[in-house]
Write an enzyme that holds these catalytic residues in place. Structure first.
Site, PDB file in Angstrom:
ATOM      1  N   HIS A 172      47.289  -4.126 -60.058  1.00 54.63           N
ATOM      2  CA  HIS A 172      47.069  -5.527 -59.682  1.00 54.63           C
ATOM      3  C   HIS A 172      48.407  -6.239 -59.479  1.00 54.63           C
ATOM      4  O   HIS A 172      49.360  -6.024 -60.224  1.00 54.63           O
ATOM      5  CB  HIS A 172      46.303  -6.262 -60.781  1.00 54.63           C
ATOM      6  N   TYR A 201      35.321  -4.827 -70.083  1.00 53.22           N
ATOM      7  CA  TYR A 201      35.814  -4.167 -68.872  1.00 53.22           C
ATOM      8  C   TYR A 201      37.256  -3.736 -69.146  1.00 53.22           C
ATOM      9  O   TYR A 201      38.182  -4.540 -69.055  1.00 53.22           O
ATOM     10  CB  TYR A 201      35.756  -5.163 -67.704  1.00 53.22           C
ATOM     11  N   LYS A 219      32.988  -0.618 -70.193  1.00 50.57           N
ATOM     12  CA  LYS A 219      33.275   0.081 -68.934  1.00 50.57           C
ATOM     13  C   LYS A 219      34.767   0.387 -68.888  1.00 50.57           C
ATOM     14  O   LYS A 219      35.596  -0.484 -69.175  1.00 50.57           O
ATOM     15  CB  LYS A 219      32.882  -0.819 -67.762  1.00 50.57           C
ATOM     16  N   LYS A 279      37.688   1.360 -66.339  1.00 55.30           N
ATOM     17  CA  LYS A 279      38.129   1.530 -64.946  1.00 55.30           C
ATOM     18  C   LYS A 279      39.033   2.749 -64.890  1.00 55.30           C
ATOM     19  O   LYS A 279      39.997   2.846 -65.645  1.00 55.30           O
ATOM     20  CB  LYS A 279      38.874   0.264 -64.506  1.00 55.30           C
ATOM     21  N   ASP A 300      34.451   4.291 -64.136  1.00 57.99           N
ATOM     22  CA  ASP A 300      34.411   3.939 -62.717  1.00 57.99           C
ATOM     23  C   ASP A 300      35.705   4.357 -62.009  1.00 57.99           C
ATOM     24  O   ASP A 300      36.679   3.611 -61.985  1.00 57.99           O
ATOM     25  CB  ASP A 300      34.205   2.421 -62.577  1.00 57.99           C
ATOM     26  N   PRO A 301      35.737   5.566 -61.414  1.00 56.12           N
ATOM     27  CA  PRO A 301      36.942   6.011 -60.702  1.00 56.12           C
ATOM     28  C   PRO A 301      37.070   5.469 -59.267  1.00 56.12           C
ATOM     29  O   PRO A 301      37.955   5.922 -58.531  1.00 56.12           O
ATOM     30  CB  PRO A 301      36.805   7.543 -60.695  1.00 56.12           C
ATOM     31  N   ASN A 302      36.195   4.567 -58.875  1.00 54.46           N
ATOM     32  CA  ASN A 302      36.286   3.959 -57.535  1.00 54.46           C
ATOM     33  C   ASN A 302      36.402   4.979 -56.400  1.00 54.46           C
ATOM     34  O   ASN A 302      37.196   4.807 -55.452  1.00 54.46           O
ATOM     35  CB  ASN A 302      37.439   2.956 -57.460  1.00 54.46           C
ATOM     36  N   GLU A 305      29.900   5.473 -62.523  1.00 53.56           N
ATOM     37  CA  GLU A 305      30.007   4.508 -61.421  1.00 53.56           C
ATOM     38  C   GLU A 305      30.971   5.004 -60.344  1.00 53.56           C
ATOM     39  O   GLU A 305      32.156   5.220 -60.616  1.00 53.56           O
ATOM     40  CB  GLU A 305      30.486   3.165 -61.999  1.00 53.56           C
ATOM     41  N   ASN A 327      29.042   0.136 -56.597  1.00 56.94           N
ATOM     42  CA  ASN A 327      29.300  -1.127 -55.921  1.00 56.94           C
ATOM     43  C   ASN A 327      30.170  -0.868 -54.691  1.00 56.94           C
ATOM     44  O   ASN A 327      30.757  -1.781 -54.127  1.00 56.94           O
ATOM     45  CB  ASN A 327      30.005  -2.132 -56.837  1.00 56.94           C
ATOM     46  N   ASP A 359      26.439  -8.234 -56.484  1.00 53.88           N
ATOM     47  CA  ASP A 359      27.547  -9.177 -56.625  1.00 53.88           C
ATOM     48  C   ASP A 359      27.268 -10.246 -55.579  1.00 53.88           C
ATOM     49  O   ASP A 359      27.236  -9.941 -54.378  1.00 53.88           O
ATOM     50  CB  ASP A 359      28.876  -8.451 -56.350  1.00 53.88           C
ATOM     51  N   HIS A 368      28.429  -6.373 -60.603  1.00 55.79           N
ATOM     52  CA  HIS A 368      29.845  -6.082 -60.386  1.00 55.79           C
ATOM     53  C   HIS A 368      30.670  -7.358 -60.513  1.00 55.79           C
ATOM     54  O   HIS A 368      30.157  -8.460 -60.369  1.00 55.79           O
ATOM     55  CB  HIS A 368      29.976  -5.497 -58.971  1.00 55.79           C
ATOM     56  N   SER A 369      31.968  -7.170 -60.729  1.00 58.85           N
ATOM     57  CA  SER A 369      32.858  -8.334 -60.779  1.00 58.85           C
ATOM     58  C   SER A 369      34.245  -7.979 -60.257  1.00 58.85           C
ATOM     59  O   SER A 369      34.642  -6.811 -60.275  1.00 58.85           O
ATOM     60  CB  SER A 369      32.969  -8.805 -62.236  1.00 58.85           C
ATOM     61  N   ASN A 370      34.945  -8.950 -59.767  1.00 54.61           N
ATOM     62  CA  ASN A 370      36.390  -8.860 -59.502  1.00 54.61           C
ATOM     63  C   ASN A 370      37.075  -9.939 -60.339  1.00 54.61           C
ATOM     64  O   ASN A 370      36.399 -10.737 -60.970  1.00 54.61           O
ATOM     65  CB  ASN A 370      36.684  -9.117 -58.022  1.00 54.61           C
ATOM     66  N   HIS A 404      35.645  -9.482 -65.165  1.00 51.29           N
ATOM     67  CA  HIS A 404      37.094  -9.391 -65.395  1.00 51.29           C
ATOM     68  C   HIS A 404      37.581 -10.602 -66.196  1.00 51.29           C
ATOM     69  O   HIS A 404      38.777 -10.706 -66.479  1.00 51.29           O
ATOM     70  CB  HIS A 404      37.852  -9.408 -64.051  1.00 51.29           C
ATOM     71  N   ARG A 413      45.340  -9.373 -50.976  1.00 52.22           N
ATOM     72  CA  ARG A 413      45.437  -8.416 -52.086  1.00 52.22           C
ATOM     73  C   ARG A 413      45.976  -7.083 -51.566  1.00 52.22           C
ATOM     74  O   ARG A 413      45.478  -6.559 -50.577  1.00 52.22           O
ATOM     75  CB  ARG A 413      44.053  -8.233 -52.721  1.00 52.22           C
TER      76      ARG A 413
HETATM   77  O1  GKR Z   1      39.951  -5.055 -60.233  1.00 52.17           O
HETATM   78  O2  GKR Z   1      41.036  -3.232 -59.898  1.00 52.17           O
HETATM   79  C1  GKR Z   1      40.015  -3.839 -59.939  1.00 52.17           C
HETATM   80  C2  GKR Z   1      38.708  -3.150 -59.671  1.00 52.17           C
HETATM   81  O3  GKR Z   1      38.917  -1.827 -59.258  1.00 52.17           O
HETATM   82  C3  GKR Z   1      37.940  -3.900 -58.655  1.00 52.17           C
HETATM   83  O4  GKR Z   1      38.726  -4.081 -57.533  1.00 52.17           O
HETATM   84  C4  GKR Z   1      36.647  -3.289 -58.258  1.00 52.17           C
HETATM   85  O5  GKR Z   1      36.099  -4.068 -57.232  1.00 52.17           O
HETATM   86  O6  GKR Z   1      35.816  -4.001 -60.368  1.00 52.17           O
HETATM   87  C5  GKR Z   1      35.593  -3.308 -59.265  1.00 52.17           C
HETATM   88  C6  GKR Z   1      34.657  -2.131 -59.379  1.00 52.17           C
HETATM   89  O7  GKR Z   1      33.853  -2.146 -60.269  1.00 52.17           O
HETATM   90  O8  GKR Z   1      34.700  -1.242 -58.552  1.00 52.17           O
HETATM   91 MG    MG Z   2      32.879  -0.294 -59.492  1.00 53.09          MG
END
Ligand code: GKR
Ligand code: MG
Length: 428
Positions: A25, A142, A196, A198, A227-229, A252, A275, A299, A326-328, A355, A408
């Protein structure tokens, strides 16, 4: 009732150096605050992800919103969709966060209109969404891997004498011990009952070790998510997913795309959540056809508002999908919109992501919204139940102008610290 003024204020809020699949971030997260004022003097507010593009489109929307009745959401949506060209080309993108500008813009306007409607009839927004079915809305802790630091420095000074969550929020969290310390501090401070993590930044073996350290520290009754995105390969996600069977509440977005999610779902005995890959109504037919996931994280900023999330809830109920949220990085206006939505949506039965604990700044009167036992009580006051702190708004707008960040970009931020860091759709 008629909207007579629309004010768009981009802001920058301190954000700690949290690590994710694309990098880290930036020292500020961008949000945009919207205020609609009616001819009878009511003020309604909305909050969405920020940056230049969102602010520009919100400003372009002014002509189609001013003059409208906030109760006429269908007419407002139709006007915006017809007039704003980008409405037709909205793309989510590959980043962990959603990049659809028109969807964000409409959601901010919709929430501000709901705030106005509630204030006009003197009822909370939840009453306009079907009424409260849960008086208190539960949230999840989170956790993030993070570098030491608090974000900023404009407008926020960290105090070396801080203890508890205030200290943990600033501390490094890389090792399993540090992640457990972060989790304990956050759960003790807020009372969260689910956790959760991340992931997607470090080797999966390390991230899964941290997950198991949480399991060890919190026991089997605390629901855990990772949550590995989307940056784990199918093979990696199967390998580590099998280790976490019986341990995760849900898995996730471990892999990229609906097809890989569907394959993974057949290979591991874990509920899959997203998400990232089922994120709009257009994605639902294929999701249902191939069985891409078990749970969708709604969301309102990304599905196009509060009503859209309730429509999604009905579809999830019909097709046997669970619904989470979900959230940011966000402040109290978004938080309270989430609370009203969750309070009035029976099918939303998981503890919500937020968050919010990571954010030191606030833009509403009275400062941070309070959690009790991990929950927020739905306000009974008209509208969202929050009012703008205009002094804070002006200060955070100054931050936006001064900080130089207009979009961002976690990857570029990471490359400043580690020049070898690369963009990767699948990293592990
Ligand atoms: O804030 O770095 C982050 C998260 O990875 C976010 O950008 C994601 O949108 O919170 C999120 C998620 O659950 O994937
Ligand atoms: Mg996610």
């Amino acid at each position: 009732m008629k909207i007579v003024e629309m004010h768009v204020t981009p802001i920058a809020i301190c954000d700690p150096p949290l690590l994710n699949s694309v990098g880290i971030h930036q020292p500020y997260a961008l949000r945009t605050i919207l205020e609609l004022v009616t001819d009878d003097g009511l003020s309604g507010v909305g909050e969405v992800p920020g940056g230049e593009k969102v602010a520009a489109m919100l400003n372009a929307a002014v002509d189609y919103v001013v003059g409208k009745d906030p109760f006429q959401l269908n007419a407002i949506y139709a006007a915006l969709q017809a007039q704003l060209q980008e409405a037709q080309t909205d793309q989510r993108g590959d980043t962990p966060w959603d990049q659809r500008t028109f969807t964000h813009v409409y959601s901010a306007i919709e929430v501000a209109c709901y705030d106005l409607m509630g204030k006009a009839i003197e009822r909370p927004v939840a009453d306009l969404l079907g009424g409260v079915i849960r008086e208190r809305v539960p949230f999840a802790a989170y956790l993030f891997f993070k570098r030491a630091g608090a974000g900023g420095p404009l407008g926020f000074e960290s105090d070396p004498n801080d203890t508890g969550w205030a200290a943990a929020r600033q501390a490094e969290a890389i090792t399993p011990e540090q992640i457990v310390t972060q989790a304990k501090a956050m759960c003790e401070h807020y009372g969260f009952k689910s956790i959760k993590l991340k992931a997607g930044h470090f080797e999966p073996a390390h991230e899964v070790e941290c997950l198991f350290a949480l399991r060890e520290a919190f026991g089997p009754d605390t629901p855990l998510r990772i949550d590995p995105n989307g940056v784990w390969s199918l093979e990696t996600a199967i390998q580590w997913g099998k280790q976490m069977e019986g341990v995760l509440e849900y898995y996730e977005d471990p892999v990229r795309g609906q097809e890989n999610m569907a394959k993974l779902r057949k290979a591991v005995d874990l509920p899959l959540a997203t998400n990232m890959y089922t994120t709009s109504f257009g994605d639902l037919p294929n999701s249902i056809a191939i069985g891409a996931e078990d749970i969708i994280l709604c969301d309102h900023h990304f599905w196009g508002g509060l009503r859209a999330c309730q429509e999604l809830a009905a579809i999830c109920r019909t097709f046997g999908r669970g619904l989470s949220m979900h959230s940011n990085s966000h402040l109290g206006i978004s938080l309270m919109a989430m609370v009203h939505l969750a309070a009035a949506t029976p099918h939303l039965t998981y503890d919500l992501d937020t968050h919010y604990p990571w954010q030191a700044d606030e833009v509403i009167q009275g400062g941070h919204v309070q959690f009790e036992d991990g929950m927020i009580t739905v306000p009974k006051t008209p509208g969202l139940g929050v009012e703008l702190d205009r002094e804070a708004l002006a200060r955070l707008h100054e931050n936006y102008l001064a900080c130089g960040i207009k979009k961002r970009d976690d990857t570029h931020e990471m490359q400043k610290l580690d020049p070898t860091w690369k963009e990767a759709l699948v990293r592990w």
